[in-house]
Design a protein around this motif. Structure first.
Motif, PDB file in Angstrom:
ATOM      1  N   GLN B  86       0.832  -1.199   0.000  1.00  0.00           N
ATOM      2  CA  GLN B  86       0.000   0.000   0.000  1.00  0.00           C
ATOM      3  C   GLN B  86       0.876   1.262   0.000  1.00  0.00           C
ATOM      4  O   GLN B  86       0.573   2.244  -0.662  1.00  0.00           O
ATOM      5  CB  GLN B  86      -0.894  -0.013   1.247  1.00  0.00           C
ATOM      6  N   ASP B  87       1.984   1.199   0.778  1.00  0.00           N
ATOM      7  CA  ASP B  87       2.858   2.382   0.847  1.00  0.00           C
ATOM      8  C   ASP B  87       4.022   2.273  -0.152  1.00  0.00           C
ATOM      9  O   ASP B  87       5.060   2.901   0.026  1.00  0.00           O
ATOM     10  CB  ASP B  87       3.369   2.581   2.280  1.00  0.00           C
ATOM     11  N   LYS B  89       6.699   1.124  -0.781  1.00  0.00           N
ATOM     12  CA  LYS B  89       8.024   0.672  -0.340  1.00  0.00           C
ATOM     13  C   LYS B  89       9.080   0.812  -1.441  1.00  0.00           C
ATOM     14  O   LYS B  89       9.753  -0.147  -1.806  1.00  0.00           O
ATOM     15  CB  LYS B  89       7.960  -0.776   0.154  1.00  0.00           C
ATOM     16  N   ASN B 167      -4.292   3.937  -1.471  1.00  0.00           N
ATOM     17  CA  ASN B 167      -4.016   5.375  -1.482  1.00  0.00           C
ATOM     18  C   ASN B 167      -4.382   6.038  -2.806  1.00  0.00           C
ATOM     19  O   ASN B 167      -3.984   7.159  -3.054  1.00  0.00           O
ATOM     20  CB  ASN B 167      -2.530   5.620  -1.200  1.00  0.00           C
TER      21      ASN B 167
END
Lengths: 326, 218
Positions: B86-87, B89, B167
């Motif tokens: 989700q982030d 990385k 996101n």
């Protein structure tokens, strides 16, 4: 790629590069990591320089102490030690008694030869060799005693036997005192042995300091790159791959610090050379200050680089394990 | 492909994160993993990516059991899968090119090979020409596409995605899912953890629903 060749994907599964390719790219990765870890260090120049200087000073301290002892050892090494004994006779001993003494000592089974130095010979030798030679002329009487230089049998080399012989000579009524070179040389050697031990201990301490400083630097670097380590692990990096840049960082720190330490020590010695030579001339000697030679320089650099890698390795072992269990 | 057999996961000091979960993911299949927060979606993905080990049950990838894996074998299993987060990385201090190249550098490919495949992957996710940019210079959707390119560059047989559209706005989400569908067409299995129900309904794919660590609906 996926788009171009839809069928091959399934058949091939994960594409594995050939051994040859892997080997070459392995070397590439090593070379690339070697320089990128150096580049990373220089990206924070202030912190890098400070760490490097602390390491260099630690190494320079132990190296210069080592050199100090080495030079002292070299200085005293010029003195040839023998087991000969100088027997100083009393001033009032007549020449005929001196001759008798010589005969007597020569008969001793432990003695190989006896050489007589008459007061006149001693005075002449003293005048020739000493800056105080002229002082002798000022005196009305020759103050120097007759000396019997006794060379014991070569089998007599232990200090105990030699001391017994010296005591034996000293008990003779005509003898003022008896001395052997070996006595003060063995004392000197004992002092040097202590100094060498101190050098060893100091080197151990400074080595530990170097290990800890490098370990701590690597630990901070690892914390700084925590995210990166996690990500590379998630995309299939082995421990070796993750360790590599940090090991190289450790290597660079040790390597560069040892070279800086070499410069510091050499500058020190250059600074000392002139006054040491002046001092040496005062003693009409020709003492040359010893610098770090090739072997010592390479030992320093090699050992420091090894310590760098070792420090990094030790920290990585525990820290990567801690990261993994997160 | 990916098989869970009666898998349970219990955390020390916590309750059961997963309880007796079994499912089988086939090549070319796209499966959504859904459920409320804390239902065990992330745990399933962590177990599948060998980030954690199951307390009970067995997990297989291509008939290789995760239970018998040595720590030193884990990296090689990970190379068979692409992970998407989700982030995102991404490595912020590396260019888009270097980020995508990372799995191939790790696997030991030649530079020519890497360059070719990275460009192809960038082309695939529609980011051609951005390889020298840094992640900060990209929008969220673009960064996620870099993450996807990184996940597929090494031709994995399985893609694991944790809230990949979490996101992103609906339009971007749809684009990303469209990409995933394309991968399934070449035989890649895709497991997507999400709680975006609207998205799931639109896709009409197989859905696994978890509730308090139990598989309640397939």
């Amino acid at each position: 790629m996926l788009k171009d060749n839809p069928r091959s994907q399934k058949q091939m599964g994960t594409h594995e590069p050939s051994f040859n390719t892997q080997f070459h790219s392995y070397l590439d990765v090593h070379a690339q990591t070697l320089f990128s870890s150096l580049g990373r260090l220089t990206r924070a120049p202030a912190a890098f320089m400070m760490t490097l200087l602390v390491l260099a000073i630690s190494m320079a301290l132990s190296s210069s102490f080592y050199l100090l002892v080495k030079n002292f050892q070299q200085l005293t090494g010029n003195v040839n030690a023998s087991n000969q004994i100088s027997v100083f006779l009393k001033l009032e001993t007549t020449p005929s008694n001196v001759a008798k003494m010589r005969e007597r000592i020569m008969l001793d089974t432990q003695v190989q030869s006896v050489q007589l130095i008459t007061p006149e010979q001693a005075a002449a030798e003293f005048k020739a060799n000493s800056v105080f030679g002229e002082a002798l002329d000022a005196l009305q009487k020759n103050p120097l005693p007759a000396v019997l230089v006794v060379l014991p049998k070569s089998s007599l080399e232990d200090e105990q036997g030699l001391n017994a012989l010296i005591t034996h000579f000293e008990q003779m009524p005509e003898v003022d005192s008896a001395k052997s070179d070996i006595q003060w040389i063995s004392r000197l050697r004992a002092i040097i042995a202590v100094a060498n031990r101190v050098v060893l201990l100091l080197s151990l301490l400074f080595g530990m300091a170097v290990l800890l400083i490098i370990g701590n630097t690597i630990r901070l670097e690892l914390q700084d790159r925590h995210q990166e380590v996690l990500i590379t692990q998630l995309v299939g990096a082995t421990h070796a791959f993750i360790r590599r840049p940090f090991l190289y960082t450790g290597f660079w720190l040790g390597f560069l610090a040892s070279i800086s330490a070499w410069f510091i020590v050499t500058v020190f010695m250059l600074f000392l050379r002139q006054p040491v030579q002046a001092l040496s001339q005062q003693y009409s000697g020709s003492f040359e200050l010893a610098f770090l030679n090739y072997t010592e320089t390479f030992t320093l650099i090699g050992f420091a680089s090894f310590l760098g890698v070792l420090g990094a390795w030790l920290v990585l072992g525990s820290q990567l394990h801690a990261l993994e269990s997160e | 492909m990916l098989k869970f057999e009666h898998v349970s996961k219990r955390y020390a000091g916590g309750g059961d994160a997963l309880l007796d979960v079994s499912f089988h993911l086939h090549p070319g299949e796209m499966v959504f993993l859904t459920g409320h927060s804390g239902a065990g979606k992330s745990t399933v993905l962590k177990l599948a990516a060998v980030i954690e080990k199951s307390s009970h049950g067995r997990i297989f990838l291509d008939n290789q059991s995760f239970n018998d894996l040595k720590t030193s074998q884990v990296p090689y299993i990970r190379r068979k899968m692409g992970l998407i987060f989700q982030d995102y990385k991404l490595l912020q201090d590396r260019t888009v090119f270097d980020n995508i190249a990372l799995p191939m550098v790790i696997a030991g490919h030649s530079y020519q090979d890497i360059a070719k495949r990275v460009r192809a992957a960038l082309d695939k996710v529609g980011l051609s020409g951005k390889e020298q940019k840094y992640p900060q210079a990209l929008s969220g959707g673009e960064q996620q596409r870099v993450g996807i390119a990184r996940a597929v560059v090494n031709k994995p047989s399985l893609i694991l995605a944790d809230e990949p559209t979490g996101n992103l706005d609906p339009v971007l989400s749809a684009e990303i899912l469209h990409l995933f569908t394309q991968f399934t067409q070449v035989g890649v299995a895709v497991l997507i953890a999400t709680h975006d129900i609207a998205l799931i309904n639109r896709m009409e794919q197989r859905v696994i629903t978890l509730d308090h660590g139990r598989l309640i609906r397939e």
